[in-house]
Design an enzyme around this catalytic site. Sequence first.
Site, short mmCIF file in Angstrom:
data_model
loop_
_atom_site.label_atom_id
_atom_site.label_comp_id
_atom_site.label_asym_id
_atom_site.label_seq_id
_atom_site.Cartn_x
_atom_site.Cartn_y
_atom_site.Cartn_z
N ARG A 73 24.34 6.83 -20.48
CA ARG A 73 23.02 6.88 -21.13
C ARG A 73 22.55 5.51 -21.59
NH1 ARG A 73 24.60 11.20 -25.13
NH2 ARG A 73 26.59 11.11 -24.06
N GLU A 121 39.10 10.38 -29.96
CA GLU A 121 39.67 11.26 -30.97
C GLU A 121 41.02 11.82 -30.48
OE1 GLU A 121 36.91 14.20 -32.21
OE2 GLU A 121 38.06 14.72 -34.02
C1 PRP Z 1 28.57 8.62 -25.54
C2 PRP Z 1 27.43 7.72 -25.99
C3 PRP Z 1 28.13 6.44 -26.32
C4 PRP Z 1 29.48 6.90 -26.81
C5 PRP Z 1 29.53 6.85 -28.30
O1 PRP Z 1 28.83 8.36 -24.21
O2 PRP Z 1 26.44 7.57 -24.99
O3 PRP Z 1 28.30 5.61 -25.18
O4 PRP Z 1 29.66 8.25 -26.36
O5 PRP Z 1 30.77 7.30 -28.77
P1 PRP Z 1 31.75 6.41 -29.64
O6 PRP Z 1 30.93 5.62 -30.62
O7 PRP Z 1 32.62 7.42 -30.33
O8 PRP Z 1 32.53 5.53 -28.71
P2 PRP Z 1 29.73 9.29 -23.26
O9 PRP Z 1 31.13 8.78 -23.28
O10 PRP Z 1 29.51 10.71 -23.64
O11 PRP Z 1 29.18 8.94 -21.83
P3 PRP Z 1 27.81 9.25 -21.05
O12 PRP Z 1 26.77 8.32 -21.60
O13 PRP Z 1 28.22 8.89 -19.67
O14 PRP Z 1 27.45 10.69 -21.25
#
Ligand code: PRP
Length: 177
Positions: A64, A101
Site C-alpha cells: 500500500r 507480533e
Molecule cells: C501494513 C501497512 C504497513 C505495515 C505497518 O502492511 O501497510 O506497511 O503493515 O505495520 P507495522 O507498523 O506493524 O510494521 P502489510 O504488511 O499488511 O502489507 P501490504 O501493504 O502489502 O498489505
Amino acid sequence: APADVRDLLLSRIRDVPDHPQPGVVFKDITPLLADPAAFTALTEALSELCVRHGATKVVGLEARGFILAAPVAVRAGLGFIPVRKAGKLPGATLSQAYDLEYGSAEIEVHAEDLDSGDRVMVIDDVLATGGTAGAAAELIRRGGAEVAGVAVLMELGFLGGRGKLEPVLRGAPLEAL
Ligand code: PRP
C-alpha cells in the site's frame, strides 16, 4: 495536516472489523484512493512533508505504501525507491529482518538505489507496531543514505509504534497526517 484535509482523509478511511482476523479492525484506504479530491489532498500533504524535511528521494513500502509514495515522488520531483518483501527484487539487494507480533518478516531494497548524500523519506499508509518503517530506516542507512523522516497517512497510537520507531530514527521526524 490542516483540519479540513484531516477530516476529508478520515472520512474516506473505512474501518473493517475482524479483518484479516477476529479482533482486528482493518483500516481500509480504498475509499480514499477512489476519491480524486481525497487522493490529491493526501498526495499534496505528503509532498509538502518531503519538501519541508529536505528529502531527495522517496521510499514506498510494499504494497500500500507504493500507491501513496509513487504520486508523491512525481509531485515532489523526487526519485521513487521500492522497498519490497524479500525475494521480489532482481538486482543486488540489502535485506533487513524485523519482528512481527508472531514471527518475523524481511524487506529488501536495491543497493544501487541508495547513495551517500541522499535524504530519503519513507512513506506508508499505516504505522502500526513501527517494525516495517524501522526496518526501512535501517536499510536506508545501511545503503549509505540518510533518513529524512517517516511520513504516514495514519498512526495507530494504541500500538505504541512511535515509541519503538523514534530511537531507530535518531532524531528524524515521524509525521502522521
Ligand atoms: C501494513 C501497512 C504497513 C505495515 C505497518 O502492511 O501497510 O506497511 O503493515 O505495520 P507495522 O507498523 O506493524 O510494521 P502489510 O504488511 O499488511 O502489507 P501490504 O501493504 O502489502 O498489505
